[in-house]
Design an enzyme around this catalytic site. Structure first.
Site, PDB file in Angstrom:
ATOM      1  N   ASP A  54       0.830  -1.200   0.000  1.00 38.44           N
ATOM      2  CA  ASP A  54       0.000   0.000   0.000  1.00 38.44           C
ATOM      3  C   ASP A  54       0.868   1.255   0.000  1.00 38.44           C
ATOM      4  O   ASP A  54       1.671   1.469   0.904  1.00 38.44           O
ATOM      5  CB  ASP A  54      -0.903  -0.001   1.236  1.00 38.44           C
ATOM      6  CG  ASP A  54      -1.821   1.218   1.260  1.00 38.44           C
ATOM      7  OD1 ASP A  54      -2.766   1.244   0.448  1.00 38.44           O
ATOM      8  OD2 ASP A  54      -1.585   2.131   2.076  1.00 38.44           O
ATOM      9  N   TYR A  59       3.063   9.985   0.377  1.00 39.02           N
ATOM     10  CA  TYR A  59       3.828   9.382   1.467  1.00 39.02           C
ATOM     11  C   TYR A  59       5.296   9.803   1.409  1.00 39.02           C
ATOM     12  O   TYR A  59       5.898   9.845   0.336  1.00 39.02           O
ATOM     13  CB  TYR A  59       3.730   7.858   1.438  1.00 39.02           C
ATOM     14  CG  TYR A  59       2.375   7.297   1.840  1.00 39.02           C
ATOM     15  CD1 TYR A  59       1.394   8.106   2.406  1.00 39.02           C
ATOM     16  CD2 TYR A  59       2.080   5.953   1.659  1.00 39.02           C
ATOM     17  CE1 TYR A  59       0.161   7.593   2.767  1.00 39.02           C
ATOM     18  CE2 TYR A  59       0.840   5.426   2.031  1.00 39.02           C
ATOM     19  CZ  TYR A  59      -0.108   6.250   2.585  1.00 39.02           C
ATOM     20  OH  TYR A  59      -1.332   5.734   2.949  1.00 39.02           O
ATOM     21  N   HIS A 134      -7.566   9.660  -2.515  1.00 42.10           N
ATOM     22  CA  HIS A 134      -7.079   9.588  -1.138  1.00 42.10           C
ATOM     23  C   HIS A 134      -8.045  10.183  -0.111  1.00 42.10           C
ATOM     24  O   HIS A 134      -8.157   9.677   1.014  1.00 42.10           O
ATOM     25  CB  HIS A 134      -5.725  10.304  -1.053  1.00 42.10           C
ATOM     26  CG  HIS A 134      -4.856   9.826   0.065  1.00 42.10           C
ATOM     27  ND1 HIS A 134      -3.479   9.884   0.018  1.00 42.10           N
ATOM     28  CD2 HIS A 134      -5.144   9.281   1.271  1.00 42.10           C
ATOM     29  CE1 HIS A 134      -2.976   9.386   1.139  1.00 42.10           C
ATOM     30  NE2 HIS A 134      -3.968   9.025   1.911  1.00 42.10           N
ATOM     31  N   ARG A 135      -8.721  11.269  -0.462  1.00 39.26           N
ATOM     32  CA  ARG A 135      -9.625  11.932   0.485  1.00 39.26           C
ATOM     33  C   ARG A 135     -10.816  12.502  -0.281  1.00 39.26           C
ATOM     34  O   ARG A 135     -10.679  12.883  -1.443  1.00 39.26           O
ATOM     35  CB  ARG A 135      -8.917  13.093   1.202  1.00 39.26           C
ATOM     36  CG  ARG A 135      -7.809  12.677   2.152  1.00 39.26           C
ATOM     37  CD  ARG A 135      -8.327  12.484   3.558  1.00 39.26           C
ATOM     38  NE  ARG A 135      -7.328  11.974   4.478  1.00 39.26           N
ATOM     39  CZ  ARG A 135      -7.607  11.621   5.727  1.00 39.26           C
ATOM     40  NH1 ARG A 135      -8.842  11.732   6.188  1.00 39.26           N
ATOM     41  NH2 ARG A 135      -6.664  11.149   6.526  1.00 39.26           N
ATOM     42  N   SER A 164     -10.592   6.292  -0.595  1.00 40.50           N
ATOM     43  CA  SER A 164     -10.073   6.219   0.769  1.00 40.50           C
ATOM     44  C   SER A 164     -10.701   7.340   1.582  1.00 40.50           C
ATOM     45  O   SER A 164     -10.829   8.464   1.089  1.00 40.50           O
ATOM     46  CB  SER A 164      -8.547   6.350   0.741  1.00 40.50           C
ATOM     47  OG  SER A 164      -7.995   6.256   2.036  1.00 40.50           O
ATOM     48  N   GLN A 186     -10.747   2.586   1.648  1.00 37.67           N
ATOM     49  CA  GLN A 186      -9.728   2.426   2.690  1.00 37.67           C
ATOM     50  C   GLN A 186     -10.017   3.444   3.788  1.00 37.67           C
ATOM     51  O   GLN A 186      -9.902   4.649   3.562  1.00 37.67           O
ATOM     52  CB  GLN A 186      -8.323   2.618   2.108  1.00 37.67           C
ATOM     53  CG  GLN A 186      -7.232   2.322   3.123  1.00 37.67           C
ATOM     54  CD  GLN A 186      -5.830   2.465   2.567  1.00 37.67           C
ATOM     55  OE1 GLN A 186      -5.009   3.215   3.096  1.00 37.67           O
ATOM     56  NE2 GLN A 186      -5.527   1.748   1.488  1.00 37.67           N
ATOM     57  N   SER A 216      -4.169   2.161   9.838  1.00 41.31           N
ATOM     58  CA  SER A 216      -3.877   2.258  11.278  1.00 41.31           C
ATOM     59  C   SER A 216      -4.689   1.263  12.108  1.00 41.31           C
ATOM     60  O   SER A 216      -5.380   1.647  13.059  1.00 41.31           O
ATOM     61  CB  SER A 216      -4.101   3.681  11.795  1.00 41.31           C
ATOM     62  OG  SER A 216      -3.092   4.537  11.324  1.00 41.31           O
ATOM     63  N   THR A 267       4.718  -1.531   9.919  1.00 41.78           N
ATOM     64  CA  THR A 267       6.003  -1.548  10.614  1.00 41.78           C
ATOM     65  C   THR A 267       7.189  -1.534   9.651  1.00 41.78           C
ATOM     66  O   THR A 267       7.110  -2.096   8.551  1.00 41.78           O
ATOM     67  CB  THR A 267       6.101  -2.778  11.532  1.00 41.78           C
ATOM     68  OG1 THR A 267       7.356  -2.755  12.209  1.00 41.78           O
ATOM     69  CG2 THR A 267       6.000  -4.077  10.739  1.00 41.78           C
TER      70      THR A 267
END
Length: 302
Positions: A54, A59, A134-135, A164, A186, A216, A267
């Site tokens: 992803d 990012y 994304h938004r 998302s 998402q 998250s 992670t």
């Protein structure tokens, strides 16, 4: 070593994602962003049966996609073993958009098309498996955004599209102007972001048989903070009973839900990546699910 068997979720007739997804949101924060180290992370994912990566253009201040691309250039055979999810639509004053006066959203056809071209170039690939807006954009014109996404699917540069952080009405508005199906939303889902179980967001997707992706899923590590000790106590008890760590139980709590939620793990620690699939070994019964829910919300259900 043979890959761990991990369930796969069918998002569309020609796209399956792994049940757990590897999130590259913080890949640029790692002390080592070399192609070799990124390849090691991907290999650790593949060994767990995690094949879905992803990404988003924003990012790492518009650097994360190129970090992945450097690894794919070094080891081109990896591309055929993974699915790439990426996002566009946020313009922040950084990187290629450093001239922007204010952080804003852009869902115009020109911006979406240019973003995809930049993502393809940065990630050294000729197609994106899943592109997300994304938004929600207050200025989105669905009659422009929808056909722009359709055109990318027709071109083959993007296999499937989704969104998302959309609410049901945003999702419905965009879908109303499209030929292609939006295959996912998402959204934030975790023990500490459990509103979606009752506010209609999940129900809307379930009604349409659309699997949600969860960003998250460990609440950015928030579930491990001292103020959530009652929740940690339950997580640790279940973890001890089943021979896993508490984070595996928190992920299993999402996996247990019938909506086919796909948690995104973020992670940078290869040892933690290597135990990610432990979440699929955890058994959560109905009362344990509600016990965790009650501990997370701080009150029993009505």
């Amino acid at each position: 070593m043979a890959p761990h068997h991990l369930d796969r979720i069918q998002l569309s007739p020609d796209l399956q994602l792994s049940r757990l997804v590897y999130g590259m949101w913080r890949i640029g924060d790692d002390a080592d962003t070399s192609p070799k180290h990124v390849q090691a992370k991907i290999e650790a994912c593949l060994a767990q049966g995690i094949t879905t990566m992803d990404q988003a253009d924003i990012y790492g201040g518009y650097t994360a996609e190129a970090i992945l691309g450097a690894a794919l250039k070094t080891s081109p055979s990896l591309r055929d073993k993974i699915e790439i999810v990426t996002k566009c639509g946020i313009v922040a004053p950084a990187g290629r958009h450093s001239a922007a006066r204010v952080k804003h959203y852009d869902t115009s056809a020109a911006h979406i098309t240019a973003s995809v071209e930049a993502s393809l170039r940065d990630m050294a690939t000729d197609y994106i498996d899943l592109l997300l807006i994304h938004r929600p954009d207050p200025l989105m014109d669905p009659d422009e955004t929808g056909p722009a996404l359709d055109a990318l699917v027709v071109s083959g540069k993007v296999r499937t599209v989704g969104v998302s952080n959309f609410r049901p009405w945003d999702f419905s508005l965009l879908q109303s102007s499209m030929e292609a199906e939006l295959v996912t939303n998402q959204i934030e889902i975790s023990l500490l972001a459990a509103e979606v179980f009752t506010n209609g967001d999940l129900a809307y997707l379930q009604e349409r048989n659309i699997a949600p992706m969860a960003w998250s899923p460990l609440a950015r590590g928030g579930i491990f903070k001292p103020e959530h000790q009652p929740l940690m106590a339950v997580l640790e008890r279940v973890a001890a009973e089943q021979g896993v760590d508490a984070s595996a139980v928190a992920l299993a709590w999402l996996l247990h839900h019938p909506a086919n939620i796909l948690p995104i793990i973020g992670t940078n620690n290869i040892a933690r990546i290597a135990t990610s699939a432990d979440a699929t070994k955890v058994t959560i019964d109905r009362q344990t699910w509600f016990e965790l829910y009650t501990a997370a919300t701080g009150k029993q259900v009505p």
